[in-house]
Every structure is written in C-alpha cells, then in structure tokens.
Scaffold this active site. Structure first.
Site, short mmCIF file in Angstrom:
data_model
loop_
_atom_site.label_atom_id
_atom_site.label_comp_id
_atom_site.label_asym_id
_atom_site.label_seq_id
_atom_site.Cartn_x
_atom_site.Cartn_y
_atom_site.Cartn_z
N ARG A 100 -3.69 -10.96 4.24
CA ARG A 100 -5.07 -10.43 4.07
C ARG A 100 -5.27 -11.22 2.48
O ARG A 100 -4.40 -11.27 1.77
CB ARG A 100 -5.15 -9.08 3.78
CG ARG A 100 -5.30 -8.44 5.03
CD ARG A 100 -6.35 -8.45 6.19
NE ARG A 100 -7.48 -8.66 5.72
CZ ARG A 100 -8.65 -8.03 4.82
NH1 ARG A 100 -8.26 -6.86 4.72
NH2 ARG A 100 -9.59 -8.49 4.49
N TYR A 102 0.93 -1.04 0.02
CA TYR A 102 -0.14 -0.19 0.10
C TYR A 102 1.02 1.29 -0.08
O TYR A 102 1.95 1.44 0.67
CB TYR A 102 -0.81 -0.01 1.23
CG TYR A 102 -1.98 -0.87 1.27
CD1 TYR A 102 -3.38 -0.32 0.89
CD2 TYR A 102 -2.01 -2.17 1.74
CE1 TYR A 102 -4.52 -1.19 0.85
CE2 TYR A 102 -3.04 -3.11 1.92
CZ TYR A 102 -4.25 -2.46 1.32
OH TYR A 102 -5.41 -3.31 1.24
N HIS A 108 -7.93 -7.86 -1.97
CA HIS A 108 -9.03 -7.36 -1.83
C HIS A 108 -8.76 -5.72 -2.50
O HIS A 108 -7.73 -5.47 -2.53
CB HIS A 108 -9.50 -7.34 -0.37
CG HIS A 108 -8.35 -6.39 0.39
ND1 HIS A 108 -7.50 -7.22 0.91
CD2 HIS A 108 -8.61 -5.38 0.99
CE1 HIS A 108 -6.62 -6.42 1.63
NE2 HIS A 108 -7.62 -5.19 1.75
N HIS A 133 -10.68 -1.98 -1.63
CA HIS A 133 -11.57 -1.30 -0.59
C HIS A 133 -12.41 -0.43 -1.43
O HIS A 133 -12.07 0.30 -2.41
CB HIS A 133 -10.67 -0.40 0.24
CG HIS A 133 -9.90 -1.30 1.07
ND1 HIS A 133 -10.16 -1.40 2.53
CD2 HIS A 133 -8.61 -1.70 1.10
CE1 HIS A 133 -9.24 -2.05 3.09
NE2 HIS A 133 -8.43 -2.01 2.26
N TYR A 149 -1.46 -9.46 1.22
CA TYR A 149 -0.97 -8.33 2.14
C TYR A 149 -0.69 -8.94 3.49
O TYR A 149 -1.61 -9.53 3.95
CB TYR A 149 -1.47 -7.10 2.23
CG TYR A 149 -1.36 -6.05 3.09
CD1 TYR A 149 -0.21 -5.42 3.15
CD2 TYR A 149 -2.33 -6.09 4.36
CE1 TYR A 149 0.18 -4.62 4.12
CE2 TYR A 149 -2.06 -5.19 5.39
CZ TYR A 149 -0.91 -4.27 5.14
OH TYR A 149 -0.30 -3.54 6.25
#
Lengths: 226, 207
Positions: A148, A99, A151, A153, A138
C-alpha cells in the site's frame, strides 16, 4: 463541468476482497424528499486534550519515532461552503508501516509511543488540522509483492447521511500509486483528489512539514446548523 | 446551478479500523465516542414508556460466510420520531438517548453485531413506518453502503411507507428486521447479505 463520477466501483476485481463483498444489483436511488435531514453532532467537549495530536496521545516513555507532520484542510460541500463541526476520525500505520491491530502480521516494529488514532472537529469554516507521524508503506496479501502507498485513513461524519464518507489520504509522488488496486480503483480523473498537497505555507519552522487535504462531501443542501 | 466541486472519492475502511473507530469495543487504549449502546443504561425519563430493544444480526459475503471485519452504524429517531439535534457529549457523561450506534463485527461470535436502543417513532414527512438508517463499511468495500431497517411487526405502517414501497416487492423482505422475544429481551434480527438471493437493497444518494 467537471466529471462528477469520482467514486470507485463497488466491484473492482483487482482488489480481490471486493469480489464476494460488493452488491451485484443496482442501488436504489433515494429521492431527496425521502432522505433524512441530519446526522449526529458531537460537541467540542467530547475531544480529548491530544486527540488532534497523534504524536502525543499515546506516549508511554518518549516521543514516537518518525517524521512529524501536520495535516490540515477544509471540509466543504459541493458548493464550497465550509462544513462546521464535522467529526473526522483518523487512523494509520506508524513510521515503519505497522498498524496497531491484533490481526496485523507485518514484520515491522510497533512503536510504544504511537497508537495511530486521533480525531478532530472542524471549526466554523470547516477547517481542521492535526499532527501525526508520516506513515510508512505497508505490505498486504492481495497479490504477490503487494504494497500500500503511504496513507492516512479518514472517517468523516458530515451533516447529512449522504455526507458519511470513509476515505484515505495519500502523499504526493508516491511510486506505489501505479501498483495499488485500491488507489487504482478510483476513476483516473478523480485520483488527484485523494492526494494531499505539500504546503510550505503551513509548514512549521523547525517543527513539522505540512500537507493540505481538503475534503468535499456529497450535496449542496443547506443544513439546519447554518 | 453553479459548478459543483467534485466529491472526495470514497476508499475502503480496510481491515485495521478498530483501534480508532471502535477502540473500546476491541480493547484498544483509546476512548470511543459511540458504541453499541444508543441509549444510556437507565432509560431517560422522557422515554420511560418506550420499548427497550436489541438490534442484532450479521453481514454475509457472497459465499454466505459471516464477515468478521465490518463496521455497522445505526442512526435513528427517538420514540417520538425526532432525531437528536443536541450535540452528543461530554465524553463519559450521561448521553441519554443518542440514536447513534457503531459496532465492529469482530468481537461477538461469528461476526455478530448487537445494539441496544429504543424503538424509533415515525419521522414526520413522507415516512409512514419507523425505521433505522444502517451504514456499512468493510474491507473489500470501496464505498460506504446505506440501507434501512424496518420492523417486521409494523405491517400496516410498512405497507404505507413511501420508500419501502419504492423497493421491488420481491426484495422488500431484505429490509425487515424480525422480532422475537429472547428471554425477555425484545430482539430484532437484521441480517445483511452482500450478494445472493437475499441480497440486501442498498441505497444511493445522487446530489
């Protein structure tokens, strides 16, 4: 009648951060006549040329690395009526699972040509679509070897306050579903609602695989815009 | 009633929302459609007589520590009690009064948020008192949380407000923002407490 209880509980101890951040008392049910009628509306003019294309909106010296995909779907109310002019804001990790956040410490490369932010407005039928790079898995600190699932968001501003939704879209068949407390916090019958479906129909030849992700927002009242 | 479709489940906003939801506030290279300013720097002429106010506060976790990675959204009527219906935009234009604000709690000291706005008027209907809708998202919260901010100096109106009156009297104070004059800036402080004796009253909306 489908089970309408789809949301995670506020407290889900396996997701450790919920322990000190979840309300402990019952929520106050607001009757319909005390609710507000509208949410802010944004005009087409607020969107930038490449807000809907995360593969283009942060280019510095080339194309972002990774698998280009299209994500498309429809935003509707619980009666299946499309919700027009809904602002969807998007953010995600890059192909390496990194990120662009200052507090992010995962040892994976940033992509100089990928930010991972975008936004779209739904059309008159509630449809939206955008292009992006498929996000990587992640790792996070919730527990030992926590990862994770891939995905994206979504933040969604519907027509009413009760249609203000923040959620995450997952990809079909992810082996990490079974190990992710955020995904697992969702009631079992509702988990499928968080998983996009691969769509050959929307896949663009020689360009991008497509995933369909419809979103249903709370409520079935008419809106002042219909 | 016909079969209702199931809603899309809520998931947490997570820790890394800032470069999308509040990019300019955090210094990321992406534009923002909303921020702490719910009214333009120059108060629109229609509201020239209205009070320009600041709404500030913090969000506290169950141990009383301020939460530095929450997103707070405010949505309110204008000083005449009307919500903005006109589309907001264009980008970088003069929005006038939007009534909508969003801030992350990661850039001001100790997780503070601080909005600029005009004091709302009373919305016609069952409401007797002016208020601001408050929406809260954060890492560790699997669902958006909704509440209302009422004004401490609206004692008579608050006493008549249907929603405020439906709250347990012992908890009503958690919905009051406290007025003070800070160096000539009319400031209302509204702290949210996730847990504990002062746990904020949060709302639910059944279909």
């Amino acid at each position: 009648m489908p089970d309408l209880d789809v949301h995670p509980p506020h407290l889900y101890p396996a997701y450790k951060s919920t322990i000190l951040r979840s309300p402990t008392r019952p929520l106050l049910l607001v009757p319909e006549h005390l609710r507000d009628v509208s949410m802010p509306v944004f005009g087409e003019s607020v969107l930038g040329e490449f807000d809907h294309d995360l593969t283009k909106n942060a280019r510095v010296n080339g194309e972002p690395i990774g698998e280009r995909i299209k994500v498309t779907g429809r935003v509707m109310d619980q009666q299946g009526r499309g919700l027009a002019n809904v602002l969807i804001e998007i953010w995600q990790a890059n192909a390496a699972g990194r990120y662009v956040h200052k507090a992010e410490i995962h040892d994976a490369p940033l992509d100089p040509n990928f930010l991972g932010s975008g936004r779209v407005l739904t059309d008159a039928e509630g449809r939206y679509s955008f292009y992006t790079i498929k996000p990587g898995a992640y790792p996070w600190g919730n527990h030992y070897n926590a990862w994770r699932p891939n995905h994206i968001h979504f933040s969604v501003l519907g027509h009413h306050l009760e249609q203000r939704l923040v959620t995450q879209m997952y990809f079909p068949g992810d082996p990490l579903f079974a190990f992710d407390p955020i995904f697992q916090s969702t009631p079992v019958p509702a988990r499928e609602l968080l998983i996009a479906q691969f769509s050959m129909d929307h896949t663009e030849a020689e360009f991008a695989l497509a995933y369909m992700f419809d979103m249903v927002l709370n409520g079935h009242r008419k809106t002042p815009f219909q | 009633m016909a079969h209702l479709l199931r809603e899309t489940p809520s998931q947490t906003v997570g820790p890394f929302f800032a470069y999308s939801l509040t990019a300019e506030q955090y210094g990321y290279p992406y534009t923002s459609l909303m921020n702490h300013a719910m009214v333009s720097d120059q108060t629109p002429a229609d509201y020239a007589a209205s009070e320009r106010i600041f709404i500030q506060g913090r969000v506290y976790d169950g141990q009383g520590n301020p939460i530095p990675d929450a997103v707070v959204e405010l949505w309110q009527a204008d000083p005449q009690g009307h919500y903005r219906l006109a589309p907001i935009g264009p980008r970088n234009g003069q929005p006038g009064f939007t009534g909508f604000g969003r801030m992350g709690t990661g850039t001001l000291p100790d997780g503070q948020f601080r909005f600029t706005t005009l004091k709302p008027g009373v919305v016609a209907g069952a409401n007797a008192a002016p208020y601001i809708n408050v929406t809260l998202f954060m890492r560790g919260s699997l669902r958006g949380l909704f509440t209302r901010l009422y004004f401490s100096d609206e004692v008579d109106a608050n006493a008549q407000d249907a929603l405020l009156n439906s709250v347990d009297p012992a908890r009503r104070h958690t919905l009051l923002a406290h007025r003070e004059d800070q160096n000539g800036q009319l400031t209302y402080t509204f702290n949210l407490h996730m847990q504990g004796d002062n746990e904020t009253v949060f709302f639910a909306f059944a279909p």
